[in-house]
Write a protein that holds these residues in place. Structure first.
Motif, PDB file in Angstrom:
ATOM      1  N   ALA A 116      -8.603  -9.498  31.709  1.00 40.32           N
ATOM      2  CA  ALA A 116      -9.027 -10.797  32.291  1.00 40.32           C
ATOM      3  C   ALA A 116      -9.893 -11.303  31.691  1.00 40.32           C
ATOM      4  O   ALA A 116     -11.306 -10.938  31.679  1.00 40.32           O
ATOM      5  CB  ALA A 116      -9.552 -10.866  33.807  1.00 40.32           C
ATOM      6  N   ASP A 117     -10.290 -12.308  30.743  1.00 38.39           N
ATOM      7  CA  ASP A 117     -11.193 -12.597  29.909  1.00 38.39           C
ATOM      8  C   ASP A 117     -11.994 -14.032  30.349  1.00 38.39           C
ATOM      9  O   ASP A 117     -10.857 -15.585  30.391  1.00 38.39           O
ATOM     10  CB  ASP A 117     -10.762 -12.504  28.164  1.00 38.39           C
ATOM     11  N   TYR A 174     -10.227  -4.495  31.767  1.00 34.26           N
ATOM     12  CA  TYR A 174     -11.332  -4.627  31.329  1.00 34.26           C
ATOM     13  C   TYR A 174     -11.066  -6.180  32.014  1.00 34.26           C
ATOM     14  O   TYR A 174     -10.514  -7.132  31.858  1.00 34.26           O
ATOM     15  CB  TYR A 174     -10.649  -5.220  29.480  1.00 34.26           C
ATOM     16  N   LEU A 175     -12.385  -5.999  33.106  1.00 37.27           N
ATOM     17  CA  LEU A 175     -13.073  -7.364  32.776  1.00 37.27           C
ATOM     18  C   LEU A 175     -14.299  -8.008  31.637  1.00 37.27           C
ATOM     19  O   LEU A 175     -15.244  -7.134  31.906  1.00 37.27           O
ATOM     20  CB  LEU A 175     -13.357  -7.247  34.199  1.00 37.27           C
ATOM     21  N   ASP A 228     -11.697  -0.487  35.103  1.00 40.79           N
ATOM     22  CA  ASP A 228     -11.555   0.711  33.663  1.00 40.79           C
ATOM     23  C   ASP A 228     -12.977   0.414  33.430  1.00 40.79           C
ATOM     24  O   ASP A 228     -14.200   0.626  32.665  1.00 40.79           O
ATOM     25  CB  ASP A 228     -10.592   0.371  33.356  1.00 40.79           C
ATOM     26  N   GLU A 229     -13.032  -1.436  33.012  1.00 42.72           N
ATOM     27  CA  GLU A 229     -14.019  -1.935  31.723  1.00 42.72           C
ATOM     28  C   GLU A 229     -14.985  -2.715  32.362  1.00 42.72           C
ATOM     29  O   GLU A 229     -14.066  -3.778  32.523  1.00 42.72           O
ATOM     30  CB  GLU A 229     -13.707  -1.931  30.175  1.00 42.72           C
ATOM     31  N   LEU A 230     -16.154  -3.220  33.232  1.00 46.96           N
ATOM     32  CA  LEU A 230     -16.555  -4.536  33.255  1.00 46.96           C
ATOM     33  C   LEU A 230     -17.415  -4.485  32.063  1.00 46.96           C
ATOM     34  O   LEU A 230     -18.625  -4.164  32.018  1.00 46.96           O
ATOM     35  CB  LEU A 230     -17.508  -4.095  34.447  1.00 46.96           C
ATOM     36  N   GLY A 268     -17.150  -0.015  47.427  1.00 48.25           N
ATOM     37  CA  GLY A 268     -16.588   0.548  47.492  1.00 48.25           C
ATOM     38  C   GLY A 268     -15.405   0.449  45.705  1.00 48.25           C
ATOM     39  O   GLY A 268     -14.377   1.183  46.005  1.00 48.25           O
ATOM     40  N   SER A 269     -15.553   0.207  45.283  1.00 52.33           N
ATOM     41  CA  SER A 269     -15.492  -0.341  44.088  1.00 52.33           C
ATOM     42  C   SER A 269     -15.713   1.249  42.991  1.00 52.33           C
ATOM     43  O   SER A 269     -16.118   1.317  43.407  1.00 52.33           O
ATOM     44  CB  SER A 269     -15.798  -1.463  43.213  1.00 52.33           C
ATOM     45  N   ARG A 270     -14.733   1.545  42.136  1.00 50.06           N
ATOM     46  CA  ARG A 270     -15.229   1.919  41.031  1.00 50.06           C
ATOM     47  C   ARG A 270     -15.420   1.288  39.034  1.00 50.06           C
ATOM     48  O   ARG A 270     -14.158   0.141  39.852  1.00 50.06           O
ATOM     49  CB  ARG A 270     -14.044   2.930  41.231  1.00 50.06           C
ATOM     50  N   VAL A 271     -15.675   2.166  38.856  1.00 49.52           N
ATOM     51  CA  VAL A 271     -15.838   1.394  37.674  1.00 49.52           C
ATOM     52  C   VAL A 271     -16.249   2.245  36.680  1.00 49.52           C
ATOM     53  O   VAL A 271     -16.790   3.435  37.152  1.00 49.52           O
ATOM     54  CB  VAL A 271     -17.314   0.407  37.224  1.00 49.52           C
TER      55      VAL A 271
END
Length: 227
Positions: A114-115, A133-134, A152-154, A168-171
């Motif tokens: 998401a770009d 990928y954000l 996966d990637e922020l 509650g998120s995972r990065v």
């Protein structure tokens, strides 16, 4: 005797659920470049082949719901979303730089990438969304929540983020180089790797996160730990 100052309380994001009026169901063909949509519901899950591409560049979508958006690529450069909900999207590539999201929410679903670089997000929530990928490089975020998401990637390089939380998120990888953070609450988020830990100023972490970040922080300031 000098009394130590207490740290200021963290200001939480001011995000409310999107409340939509009675919506008019319209044909998916209504979603096109420069479309002007208001008070509509578009159900896309049965209308698109997963290999299709959708072009909603510079569209204006107000008080509406997009349900089941499935596409290989969605082009939404410069799009404006206001009081709008996306439900269970399944998008391989969302190409939406310089887009403007306000009072919007994404419920469930997944994005390959998401770009949203150079975009603006205000009072936006993502709940239960899976993203590989954000890209939020140079974006401006205020009152944003990622709840129970997996990213996966922020990428927040050169972003400005204020009142952001990730409960509650995972990065997997969080890149903060040259970011400006104010009241960014990382507590309750499982972060595997931080790139640019020196730019964590303005973030809030818990004691367990601080321990896991200690080696990276020490390296960032040139601190040697011996013994």
């Amino acid at each position: 005797m000098v009394t130590p100052r207490r740290p200021a309380a963290v200001r939480p994001p001011a995000v409310e659920p999107v409340l939509l009026p009675d919506l008019t169901v319209v044909d998916p063909a209504g979603l096109h470049p420069h479309a002007e949509l208001e008070g509509v519901r578009i159900a896309l899950d049965a209308a698109l082949d997963p290999d299709d591409a959708v072009d909603a560049s510079h569209a204006e979508i107000f008080s509406s719901e997009l349900s089941g958006l499935r596409a290989a690529r969605v082009a939404a450069r410069g799009a404006r979303l206001r009081e709008t909900r996306l439900t269970e999207p399944d998008v391989t590539v969302l190409d939406a730089p310089a887009s403007d999201w306000r009072d919007a929410e994404v419920l469930g679903g997944r994005f390959g990438s998401a770009d949203l670089h150079d975009g603006e997000l205000r009072r936006v929530s993502l709940v239960g969304v899976r993203l590989r990928y954000l890209n939020l490089r140079a974006a401006r975020l205020a009152d944003v929540v990622l709840r129970d998401c997996v990213v996966d990637e922020l990428d927040l390089v050169e972003a400005s983020a204020e009142r952001v939380a990730l409960p509650g998120s995972r990065v997997g990888r969080l890149d903060l180089q040259h970011a400006r953070l104010v009241d960014v609450d990382l507590r309750g988020c499982d972060i595997e790797e931080v790139v640019g830990p020196r730019w964590l100023a303005g973030a809030v972490v818990d004691s367990a996160q601080l321990m896991s970040l200690a080696p990276a922080l020490a390296t960032a300031v040139g601190l040697r730990v011996v013994g």
